[in-house]
Design an enzyme around this catalytic site. Structure first.
Site, short mmCIF file in Angstrom:
data_model
loop_
_atom_site.label_atom_id
_atom_site.label_comp_id
_atom_site.label_asym_id
_atom_site.label_seq_id
_atom_site.Cartn_x
_atom_site.Cartn_y
_atom_site.Cartn_z
CD GLU A 32 -2.76 1.20 2.47
OE1 GLU A 32 -3.71 2.00 2.49
OE2 GLU A 32 -2.49 0.44 3.42
CD GLU A 40 -6.98 2.27 6.44
OE1 GLU A 40 -5.94 2.08 7.07
OE2 GLU A 40 -7.00 2.63 5.24
#
Length: 275
Positions: free
Chosen positions: A150, A242
């Site tokens: 990521e 998230e």
């Protein structure tokens, strides 16, 4: 009709410890959970004695799926550290712990963030990160896992990273709001991810590049456009919320889960599978 993606949560964006996150995810109506390895300033270590055994029991009791293990503490160490340096060896040890813990929990995925001290600034950082991730991807494959990165790279650089890693077990983890924070086009990034897109996607939203308390879809992150583009590429297995729920606002969390479920069902009805 194709199977709807599982809706999951990121434990590090919830109040409490690892065990509390499992219970809270169940109470909120989520189906899975990503966990963080932990570390200084990031909570208890996930691989502490007895923790994995208890978590496996909790996941089974609540019918939740362990989705992934993240190594967020790597943002404090630096994947780009010079090979052979103290920090490089620390990063390597953390990566092994992430992979071993993911394997022990039975998750299909481990992922590595590249922000702050692990951020990629220029080609030297990219090549060093690719070297580390290539090694880690081979270690992941040996454990039956996929390894994802990521990061905040743009389309050309993210393709270059994947090409340099050159491992069949390597993936790129998309966060729908990270491109907005970095001044990137999320749709162009999805196209660049192509065959490397991880099957678990982070959903979050905000305004002017800052994640606040906006409900998913109320900010400027183009969340639903990103989901439509992702489904056109390949249907994700899990959509992991998230946004920051560490304030314990269960109503906001529940509304976000409802929005994701409503939107994915709506998307599937509009785009039925070919017969």
């Amino acid at each position: 009709m194709t199977r709807s993606p599982l809706v999951g949560l990121a434990a590090w964006r919830l109040p409490g410890d690892h065990f509390g996150a499992v219970r809270l995810a169940h109470q909120a109506g989520a189906e899975g959970l990503q966990l963080d390895l932990g570390g200084p300033g990031r909570g208890a270590w996930l691989d502490a004695a007895g923790t994995v055994d208890r978590l496996r029991e909790d996941f089974a009791e609540f019918g939740l799926k362990p989705l992934a293990v993240a190594g967020n503490t790597l943002n404090d160490i630096g994947l780009t550290s010079v090979k052979g340096s103290r920090d490089a060896l620390r990063a390597q040890r953390v990566l092994i712990r992430v992979l071993d813990t993911a394997s022990a929990l039975g998750t299909p995925l481990a992922f590595v963030p590249s922000f702050r001290r692990s951020a990629i600034h220029g080609m030297r950082d990219l090549l060093r990160t690719a070297e580390v991730l290539g090694w880690a991807a081979r270690e992941a494959e040996a454990r039956g896992l996929l390894l994802a990165s990521e990061n905040g790279l743009g389309p050309a650089c993210v393709r270059a990273l994947a090409a340099e890693v050159a491992a069949p077990s390597f993936r790129l983890l998309l966060d729908t709001y990270n491109p907005r924070v970095s001044g990137l086009d999320v749709l162009a990034l999805i196209e660049a991810f192509d065959k490397w897109t991880a099957s678990q996607i982070h959903l979050k939203d905000g305004t002017n590049g800052v994640v606040g308390k906006e409900l998913l879809g109320d900010g400027d992150g183009r969340v639903w456009e990103a989901l439509t583009a992702l489904r056109a590429q390949r249907a994700p297995d899990a959509l992991v919320l998230e946004n920051d729920y560490r304030d314990g606002d269960m109503r906001r969390l529940g509304l976000d889960i409802e929005r994701v479920r409503a939107r994915t069902t709506h998307t599937e009805l509009r785009h039925p599978p070919a017969r």
